[in-house]
Design an enzyme around this catalytic site. Structure first.
Site, PDB file in Angstrom:
ATOM      1  N   ILE A 507      51.681  73.027   7.795  1.00  0.00           N
ATOM      2  CA  ILE A 507      52.884  73.736   7.329  1.00  0.00           C
ATOM      3  C   ILE A 507      53.322  73.254   5.950  1.00  0.00           C
ATOM      4  O   ILE A 507      54.274  73.755   5.384  1.00  0.00           O
ATOM      5  CB  ILE A 507      54.056  73.596   8.328  1.00  0.00           C
ATOM      6  CG1 ILE A 507      54.288  72.124   8.703  1.00  0.00           C
ATOM      7  CG2 ILE A 507      53.809  74.428   9.564  1.00  0.00           C
ATOM      8  CD1 ILE A 507      55.515  71.903   9.566  1.00  0.00           C
ATOM      9  N   VAL A 509      51.866  70.693   2.268  1.00  0.00           N
ATOM     10  CA  VAL A 509      50.952  69.730   1.664  1.00  0.00           C
ATOM     11  C   VAL A 509      51.709  69.001   0.564  1.00  0.00           C
ATOM     12  O   VAL A 509      52.414  69.626  -0.217  1.00  0.00           O
ATOM     13  CB  VAL A 509      49.714  70.435   1.054  1.00  0.00           C
ATOM     14  CG1 VAL A 509      48.746  69.424   0.466  1.00  0.00           C
ATOM     15  CG2 VAL A 509      49.010  71.284   2.104  1.00  0.00           C
ATOM     16  N   LYS A 529      53.333  64.272   9.504  1.00  0.00           N
ATOM     17  CA  LYS A 529      52.863  64.084   8.126  1.00  0.00           C
ATOM     18  C   LYS A 529      51.767  63.036   8.170  1.00  0.00           C
ATOM     19  O   LYS A 529      52.014  61.883   8.494  1.00  0.00           O
ATOM     20  CB  LYS A 529      54.031  63.625   7.275  1.00  0.00           C
ATOM     21  CG  LYS A 529      53.736  63.578   5.808  1.00  0.00           C
ATOM     22  CD  LYS A 529      54.977  63.150   5.053  1.00  0.00           C
ATOM     23  CE  LYS A 529      55.641  64.294   4.323  1.00  0.00           C
ATOM     24  NZ  LYS A 529      56.862  63.939   3.665  1.00  0.00           N
ATOM     25  N   ASP A 625      64.142  63.637  -5.728  1.00  0.00           N
ATOM     26  CA  ASP A 625      63.411  64.900  -5.751  1.00  0.00           C
ATOM     27  C   ASP A 625      64.215  65.965  -5.020  1.00  0.00           C
ATOM     28  O   ASP A 625      63.725  66.629  -4.126  1.00  0.00           O
ATOM     29  CB  ASP A 625      62.025  64.708  -5.131  1.00  0.00           C
ATOM     30  CG  ASP A 625      61.057  65.796  -5.585  1.00  0.00           C
ATOM     31  OD1 ASP A 625      61.416  66.575  -6.486  1.00  0.00           O
ATOM     32  OD2 ASP A 625      59.955  65.872  -5.023  1.00  0.00           O
TER      33      ASP A 625
END
Ligand code: NAG
Ligand code: NAG
Ligand code: NAG
Ligand code: NAG
Ligand code: NAG
Ligand code: NAG
Ligand code: NAG
Ligand code: NAG
Ligand code: NAG
Ligand code: NAG
Length: 851
Positions: A507, A509, A529, A625
């Site tokens: 789902i 990358v 992950k 981020d």
């Protein structure tokens, strides 16, 4: 006593010792560069299980117009493990150098040995000289003491050139410079990390990775002296006998060798060996008193200098986890409060761990003290422990460097020794060499470590093939406790749940690897992950990340459910967010548009999550981020911030991140951060301002297909906002439902978030209040619109960075700060927060900058 042996036999012995030495500990760290030089000698010397090669045989390039090989009178030095090395010296009448060709860049130990003796016309006790590399002065106006004690100096230097040149410069009038032995050895890259907590004023120091360091003290607290042959990096650890201030009741503790929980640890055997972590001094607090004594060590250091202090801990005394809770100080500054070692070890005992602290300016008295005291929190478990201590001086010397470069094209093996007079070879020394060779003991077998070691190892100018076998089985550890910290999930479970990591289940990358959807047997869903084995993220970063993320529990942050580290896997398991990213709901998909109110609620939720990151801990955590793709929505469209921490792990990972950040997160980047490379929590505020624009305009932050002035959303939209015409560019699908008062406030908030300078931007707390106000304006109508919330709220003391302790939490006065405690999803958050202050260590690893 043996007098002579044929050269061939000596060589053979040296060879067999060397190969044997590496054969028995092949899994240990193998330094790429390993120069051991016996200066002023024509024979090799075996010391501490290593062979120091005669400098006359040319392992390093010696450049000296006028050097002399000198030998001390027999027995001038004795009684030391390394006495052999002090028997000879190379004396320089003029500036001279040794140059070392390096196979690897990065941190190296440079160790120098000096012993002043009289030789022919030279009196080395009067020699004053300078020793410098190309970049840093190691010793300035140095004079070896005239007593019979040898001097040992150790430096840790990040060498960024492929040759290290050590230059010796005589400073005295007619007196020479000299050196007895030199070591230049690579050390693991992660031994010194870039960012370190400063104790006063509290902050974060960035740039430790390039700092030259000089070892001042290295102490095996509560244990015996550890000699280089018992240390993974050939360090010496002294006892704490001369530094321990015997003012409180303490007890020495020892753990059976080879049983420490290194595989579960945040520290490796390269950080400190078993014999350091396996011994400790424990503080005993009398049961019948209310006094809270400190356990104290005191050191003589240079006044007003900066020191990096590393505390090594390992709970080898507790019978069960969570029994030990203590405070750590340097001088009068707190390094960490309420340190819980079980928490660091994810519930296990005997887990090696260390904490770094930077003391920017030592006391004018030249004394540096280190203290361990019982935590004020738990009166029943009053205790404290320390296993090892390292005190390293920063800013070694301010003198200017001198370099005597080797002649162009010089080859070390040709032995370019100009004008050197070969020293007298004392038969006695040969005898001692032979004795040492035969007495050489086997190195203790070490459990496999995670560093591969199959490489050509240059050893004293000769090469040996060491075949490293790496044992990969990492047995599943039961953490020994039930409850919150048992996050480990068996690999097979994840394998089943992801259909053997089927590509169909991917789902997302990222730089770290792929994210899979996992469906558990009970039907619940998780996001898995899986760390790319080739990614540069090391196990330590993986672990610190687990620690950081497991401590971050908040309704508006995506929670870490668990992790898996079997078979060298690095897998993190998160809660599954059914509705995907906020971005996918704004544009670029065929999903139905979100209503304006829903969008506001999502923004408020995300702001809450970020506000908690910034203020919920002793030190602010910067997301770095923030973007609409990192704001995820659950089945009820509740917003949660994700991917926090990931962008700030180790430097290597960071490198790849920075480049992807410039690509992937371009358009969100704080211009001030861009220019000054200085990261603050206001950088997140800037990025969040861009997200707010994305939410209201429903277009990509960078759209190269648009006319030039429209490409960058932030630049374009802010022009409209400044003209008071933001309404012209908002998402047409919701335009009719946005009340003008709400839009005005929203626009003002965005504008402040996008202010040029961080100091002008509101805090995340202010942003949160303003968005809530926007929502009220939207719902309540125009009668509230004349209150200028932004100005009011800016006056709230939300800027002070708070230290959250459990005491404060339990008596939390909600009016003091805008933290919304009700938002924390589980009571776990509280237990995690108890240790908020102690968490700086992993924050250090995961944060690259704190204002
Ligand atoms: C080397 O230095 C010594 C002492 O300074 C001096 O006596 C000698 O003449 C020098 N030799 C050469 C070759 O320069
Ligand atoms: C070197 O140190 C001595 C005292 O140890 C001092 O007298 C001398 O002036 C110093 N020389 C320089 C160049 O600093
Ligand atoms: C050494 O310094 C360079 C920058 O000059 C840095 O990139 C590198 O990470 C440092 N190495 C270590 C081991 O700290
Ligand atoms: C150091 O190694 C020797 C053997 O080489 C061993 O006898 C001794 O106990 C070790 N000391 C420590 C502190 O581990
Ligand atoms: C500390 O002091 C006590 C009593 O004064 C003494 O018995 C003990 O041996 C001392 N310990 C050390 C390590 O010097
Ligand atoms: C305190 O009491 C416990 C048992 O209640 C005992 O095990 C411990 O040794 C005592 N500590 C001291 C310093 O007397
Ligand atoms: C604590 O106990 C010790 C020995 O059991 C005794 O010497 C000391 O006076 C006591 N201290 C207090 C404050 O009662
Ligand atoms: C322990 O040391 C800290 C730091 O110097 C100090 O604040 C604290 O009062 C000391 N505790 C005791 C009992 O002396
Ligand atoms: C204090 O320590 C005891 C065990 O010594 C433990 O049962 C208790 O939960 C601890 N309390 C806190 C608040 O950590
Ligand atoms: C140490 O060096 C750093 C830069 O490397 C500098 O910022 C700092 O002021 C220096 N500290 C002292 C005490 O000289």
């Amino acid at each position: 006593m043996e007098l002579t042996r044929p050269l061939a036999l000596r060589l053979l012995l040296a060879l067999s010792v060397a190969t044997w030495g590496f054969g028995t500990c092949r899994a240990a760290f193998t330094p790429a560069d390993n120069y051991l030089i016996n200066c002023g000698s024509t024979i090799n010397a075996a010391v501490d299980g290593r062979v120091f090669v005669a400098d006359s045989s040319g392992p390093a390039i010696l450049t000296s117009p006028n050097s002399t090989a000198a030998t001390a009178s027999p027995n001038a030095v004795s009684g030391f493990d390394d006495a052999m090395l002090y028997q000879t010296a190379r004396i320089f009448a003029s500036p001279s150098s040794y140059a070392f060709r390096l196979k690897s860049r990065g941190r190296h130990f440079v160790r120098l040995r000096f012993f002043a003796f009289k030789y022919q016309g030279y009196d080395l006790t009067t020699a004053a000289f300078k020793v410098s590399t190309q970049d840093v002065v190691l010793l300035d106006n140095f004079t070896a003491p005239s007593t019979s004690s040898p001097v040992f100096k150790e430096y840790s230097l990040n060498v960024t050139k492929d040759m290290l040149i050590l230059t010796f410069v005589p400073l005295g009038n007619g007196t020479p410079a000299f050196v007895n032995a030199i070591e230049v050895i690579s050390v693991p890259d992660d031994l010194i990390t870039d960012s370190v907590q400063i104790v006063d004023p509290v902050g974060q120091y960035l740039g430790m990775s390039v700092q030259p360091l000089q070892t001042f003290f290295r102490i095996n607290v509560g244990g015996p002296k550890v000699t280089p042959d018992n240390d993974t990096l050939w360090r010496t650890w002294d006892t704490d006998q001369s530094s321990f201030v015997n003012s409180t009741a303490t007890e020495l503790a020892t753990f059976p060798p080879g049983n420490l929980n290194f595989q579960n640890g945040l520290a490796t055997e390269e950080d400190a060996p078993d014999s350091v972590y396996g011994t400790a001094r424990q503080l005993l607090v009398p049961n019948n008193t209310s006094s809270m004594p400190n356990m104290t060590w005191e050191f003589d250091v240079d006044a007003r200098s900066s020191y990096l202090i590393r505390f090594h801990f390992c709970d080898i005394v507790s019978k069960a986890p969570y029994q030990l809770l203590f405070d750590v100080y340097v001088d009068s500054w707190s390094v960490v409060k309420d340190l819980d070692l079980s928490d660091k070890g994810l519930g296990s005992l005997a887990v090696p761990y260390y904490i770094d602290a930077l003391l920017p300016s030592s006391d004018p008295s030249g004394k540096l003290s280190v203290k361990i005291g019982p935590s004020a929190i738990n009166i029943t478990a009053r205790d404290g422990i320390l296993n090892g201590l390292e005190i390293m001086k920063m800013n070694i010397s301010t003198g200017s460097v001198v370099v005597v470069p080797p002649p162009a094209g010089a080859k070390s093996h040709l032995g370019v020794i100009l004008g050197s007079v070969l020293g007298v070879v004392a038969a006695v020394i040969i005898g001692i060499v032979i004795c040492f060779l035969f007495r050489r003991k086997k190195k203790p077998q070490r459990p496999p470590t995670r560093r591969t070691s199959s490489s050509w190892t240059p050893l004293n100018g000769l090469s040996f093939l060491t075949t490293g076998s790496r044992t990969t089985t990492r047995t599943t550890l039961t953490s020994g406790t039930s409850g919150d910290t048992s996050y480990r999930i068996p690999f097979v479970v994840l394998q089943d749940a992801t259909n053997h990591f089927d590509e169909q289940m991917v789902i997302g990358v990222g730089g770290f690897g792929k994210v899979y959807k996992a469906v558990m047997q009970d039907g619940s869903k998780l996001a898995v992950k899986r760390g790319n084995q080739k990614s540069h993220q090391g196990l330590r970063e993986f672990r610190t990340e687990i620690e950081l993320l497991s401590g971050l529990r908040h309704r508006h942050l995506v929670s870490l459910i668990g992790y898996c580290d079997e078979h060298n896997e690095m897998i993190l398991v998160y809660e599954y967010m059914e509705k995907g990213t906020l971005k996918s709901h704004l544009y670029g998909s065929d999903m139905p548009p979100l209503s304006w109110k829903k969008r506001l609620e999502i923004c408020i939720g995300a702001a809450r999550g970020l506000h908690y990151l910034h203020t919920g801990f002793a030190k602010s955590i910067i997301h770095r981020d923030v973007k609409s793709a990192n704001i995820l929505l659950d089945e009820n469209l509740l917003a949660k911030v994700s991917d926090f921490g990931l962008s700030k792990v180790g430097p290597e990972f960071d490198q790849t991140h920075v480049s992807t950040a410039v690509k992937g997160s371009f358009g969100y980047l704080d211009p001030e951060y861009f220019r000054r490379q200085k990261l603050t929590d206001k950088s997140d505020v800037y990025s969040f301002g861009v997200v707010l624009l994305e939410v209201i305009c429903a277009r990509p932050v960078i759209d190269p297909t648009l006319p030039r002035d429209m490409i960058n959303l932030a630049e374009w939209a802010i022009k409209w906002q400044k003209r008071g015409e933001l309404d012209q560019i908002i998402d047409q699908r919701i335009a009719g439902t946005v009340r003008p008062e709400a839009l005005r406030k929203f626009g003002e908030t965005v504008e402040k978030c996008l202010a040029e300078y961080g100091v002008e931007r509101p805090t995340m707390g202010d942003v949160l209040w303003n968005l809530e106000f926007v929502l009220q304006l939207q719902e309540a109508g125009p009668d509230m619109s004349n209150i200028d919330s932004m100005n009011q709220i800016s006056e709230l003391p939300s800027n002070d960075r708070r230290v959250v302790s459990s005491l404060e939490l339990s008596t939390a006065d909600a009016s003091r700060t805008p933290i919304d405690y009700s938002d924390m999803s589980t009571s776990n958050a509280f237990s995690q927060l108890v240790n908020a202050e102690g968490r700086h260590h992993q924050e250090r690893a995961t944060k690259n900058g704190i204002a």
